[in-house]
Design a protein around this motif. Structure first.
Motif, mmCIF file in Angstrom:
data_model
loop_
_atom_site.group_PDB
_atom_site.id
_atom_site.type_symbol
_atom_site.label_atom_id
_atom_site.label_comp_id
_atom_site.label_asym_id
_atom_site.label_seq_id
_atom_site.Cartn_x
_atom_site.Cartn_y
_atom_site.Cartn_z
ATOM 1 N N ALA A 275 0.822 -1.204 0.000
ATOM 2 C CA ALA A 275 0.000 0.000 0.000
ATOM 3 C C ALA A 275 0.856 1.255 0.000
ATOM 4 C CB ALA A 275 -0.921 -0.011 1.226
ATOM 5 N N SER A 276 2.024 1.179 0.688
ATOM 6 C CA SER A 276 2.896 2.353 0.780
ATOM 7 C C SER A 276 3.510 2.717 -0.560
ATOM 8 C CB SER A 276 4.014 2.090 1.793
ATOM 9 O OG SER A 276 4.798 0.992 1.385
ATOM 10 N N GLU A 277 3.528 1.760 -1.516
ATOM 11 C CA GLU A 277 4.076 2.047 -2.840
ATOM 12 C C GLU A 277 3.050 2.749 -3.735
ATOM 13 O OE1 GLU A 277 5.578 -1.597 -4.366
ATOM 14 O OE2 GLU A 277 7.328 -1.604 -3.045
ATOM 15 N N ASN A 278 1.834 2.815 -3.284
ATOM 16 C CA ASN A 278 0.779 3.465 -4.056
ATOM 17 C C ASN A 278 0.778 4.958 -3.742
ATOM 18 O OD1 ASN A 278 -1.460 3.650 -5.779
ATOM 19 N ND2 ASN A 278 -2.873 3.520 -4.044
ATOM 20 N N PHE A 279 1.831 5.641 -4.213
ATOM 21 C CA PHE A 279 1.972 7.059 -3.909
ATOM 22 C C PHE A 279 2.142 7.871 -5.193
ATOM 23 C CE2 PHE A 279 6.301 5.463 -4.108
ATOM 24 C CZ PHE A 279 6.977 6.458 -4.800
ATOM 25 N N LEU A 280 1.875 9.154 -5.070
ATOM 26 C CA LEU A 280 2.052 10.094 -6.170
ATOM 27 C C LEU A 280 3.260 10.965 -5.870
ATOM 28 C CD1 LEU A 280 0.662 11.605 -8.718
ATOM 29 C CD2 LEU A 280 -0.140 13.198 -6.988
ATOM 30 N N LEU A 281 4.155 11.116 -6.838
ATOM 31 C CA LEU A 281 5.320 11.987 -6.666
ATOM 32 C C LEU A 281 5.051 13.335 -7.325
ATOM 33 C CD1 LEU A 281 8.169 12.491 -5.677
ATOM 34 C CD2 LEU A 281 9.029 11.455 -7.783
ATOM 35 N N LEU A 282 4.978 14.366 -6.502
ATOM 36 C CA LEU A 282 4.710 15.733 -6.962
ATOM 37 C C LEU A 282 6.005 16.522 -6.962
ATOM 38 C CD1 LEU A 282 2.646 18.078 -7.594
ATOM 39 C CD2 LEU A 282 2.574 18.441 -5.103
ATOM 40 N N GLN A 283 6.345 17.106 -8.109
ATOM 41 C CA GLN A 283 7.471 18.034 -8.199
ATOM 42 C C GLN A 283 6.902 19.449 -8.146
ATOM 43 O OE1 GLN A 283 10.759 17.506 -8.301
ATOM 44 N NE2 GLN A 283 10.870 15.299 -8.675
ATOM 45 N N THR A 284 7.451 20.271 -7.253
ATOM 46 C CA THR A 284 6.849 21.585 -7.074
ATOM 47 C C THR A 284 7.875 22.604 -6.581
ATOM 48 O OG1 THR A 284 4.934 22.731 -6.114
ATOM 49 C CG2 THR A 284 6.059 21.108 -4.712
ATOM 50 N N THR A 285 7.388 23.735 -6.092
ATOM 51 C CA THR A 285 8.234 24.867 -5.749
ATOM 52 C C THR A 285 8.496 24.957 -4.250
ATOM 53 O OG1 THR A 285 6.471 26.464 -5.333
ATOM 54 C CG2 THR A 285 7.056 26.072 -7.621
ATOM 55 N N THR A 286 9.572 25.646 -3.889
ATOM 56 C CA THR A 286 9.870 25.840 -2.469
ATOM 57 C C THR A 286 8.835 26.742 -1.814
ATOM 58 O OG1 THR A 286 11.356 27.708 -2.912
ATOM 59 C CG2 THR A 286 12.345 25.523 -2.827
ATOM 60 N N SER A 287 8.210 27.616 -2.598
ATOM 61 C CA SER A 287 7.224 28.542 -2.022
ATOM 62 C C SER A 287 5.996 27.801 -1.498
ATOM 63 C CB SER A 287 6.807 29.600 -3.047
ATOM 64 O OG SER A 287 6.268 29.011 -4.208
ATOM 65 N N LEU A 288 5.599 26.722 -2.168
ATOM 66 C CA LEU A 288 4.446 25.957 -1.691
ATOM 67 C C LEU A 288 4.798 25.152 -0.443
ATOM 68 C CD1 LEU A 288 2.624 24.710 -4.918
ATOM 69 C CD2 LEU A 288 2.342 26.828 -3.620
ATOM 70 N N ARG A 289 6.068 24.808 -0.307
ATOM 71 C CA ARG A 289 6.515 24.144 0.922
ATOM 72 C C ARG A 289 6.672 25.157 2.052
ATOM 73 N NH1 ARG A 289 12.453 22.562 0.527
ATOM 74 N NH2 ARG A 289 12.577 24.823 0.885
ATOM 75 N N ASP A 290 7.417 26.241 1.775
ATOM 76 C CA ASP A 290 7.739 27.203 2.825
ATOM 77 C C ASP A 290 6.526 27.981 3.322
ATOM 78 O OD1 ASP A 290 10.330 26.360 2.533
ATOM 79 O OD2 ASP A 290 10.982 28.075 1.338
ATOM 80 N N SER A 291 5.513 28.092 2.487
ATOM 81 C CA SER A 291 4.289 28.788 2.903
ATOM 82 C C SER A 291 3.397 27.902 3.764
ATOM 83 C CB SER A 291 3.502 29.245 1.669
ATOM 84 O OG SER A 291 3.026 28.122 0.933
ATOM 85 N N GLY A 292 3.705 26.599 3.803
ATOM 86 C CA GLY A 292 2.881 25.664 4.555
ATOM 87 C C GLY A 292 1.717 25.103 3.757
#
Length: 280
Positions: free
Chosen positions: A32-49
């Motif tokens: 089940a843990s292998e059923n994941f989606l890998l999202l590539q994105t920006t630092t702003s979406l991480r740092d903004s929470g």
């Protein structure tokens, strides 16, 4: 002779156990843990929470695990070209269109927006006024040789900043190491350095609002269409990257664009301030 037979007997058993253990640890069963989606994105979406907020909201609808790499738009697109992505959320329209035109991407849909902001030291050495547009503000920074910290990477924020410098007719790279300083880091780290250097810096508004170490810095509330910051969802071309989990990508992107997803985006606030806005 008996001892030899015994040794051979136990040796065979030992080899059998080793083979079984090898099969057990190396056999790739559909966990089940292998059923994941890998999202590539920006630092702003991480740092903004935002990512830590929106993923649990999505998981109320669907239990797919979302893993993400936040490395800036340029790096996110590069990773996706190498098939290290199932989906992209980025914010540099020309690069997104080029990605699709080169057949790496399949579709591009606008998701949400906010604004870039000019963060300034309390002393405001460039003497930037509220009624200045961003081109005038950047020109003043250069003319007064006031410290300006740039990310100097391939991020969407840096691309937006570079476009503004081009409109001023000034090449700040010629003053690199003088008043124009380069971090080469993500938005959160760059803000920290700018505070310590007492420098101006261009940031996305969401990361700035979430940022705790503001000290004496503040936003100069410039209203300018050049500061519009649009985030888009880009899907990966399955013909280029056949192992891309396109079905999971469609589920997540469709939810983000649905009424529930859009309501969740609009409800994301920090200190009672909305960080992202969806398109009507």
């Amino acid at each position: 002779m008996c001892m030899t037979l015994v040794k051979k007997k136990y040796l065979k058993k030992a080899i059998s156990y080793i083979i079984l253990l090898s099969i057990f640890f190396n056999h790739k069963t559909p966990l089940a843990s292998e059923n994941f989606l890998l999202l590539q994105t920006t630092t702003s979406l991480r740092d903004s929470g935002f990512l830590e907020y929106i993923i649990p909201k999505f998981n109320e609808f669907n239990h797919t695990q979302i893993r993400y790499v936040a490395a800036g738009t340029g790096k996110a697109l590069t990773n996706a070209k190498n098939c290290d992505a199932d989906l992209l959320i980025v914010h540099s329209k020309p690069d997104e269109i080029e990605f699709i035109n080169n057949n790496y991407g399949k579709t591009r849909k606008t998701l949400m927006y906010n604004n870039f902001v000019l963060v300034a030291p309390k002393s405001n050495p460039a003497n930037i006024f509220l009624n200045d547009d961003i081109i005038v503000a950047f020109t003043k920074i250069a003319n007064t040789k006031s410290k300006f910290l740039t990310r100097s990477d391939s991020s969407g924020t840096y691309k937006a900043e570079t476009k503004i410098w081009e409109m001023t007719g000034i090449n700040p790279i010629l003053s690199s190491g003088d008043w124009y300083l380069e971090s080469g880091l993500g938005m959160g780290f760059t803000l920290n350095i700018a505070i310590n250097l007492d420098a101006y810096v261009l940031s996305d508004n969401a990361t700035w609002l979430q940022f705790n170490n503001k000290y004496n810095h503040h936003v100069i509330p410039i209203k300018d269409t050049h500061l519009l910051n649009i985030y888009s969802i880009v899907t990966i071309n399955h013909q280029k990257c056949p192992n891309t989990k396109k079905d999971l990508a469609n589920i997540f992107s469709n939810w983000l664009l649905s009424e529930d997803g859009q309501d969740a985006i609009n409800a994301f606030t920090v200190q009672d301030q909305q960080l992202f806005y969806t398109f009507e």
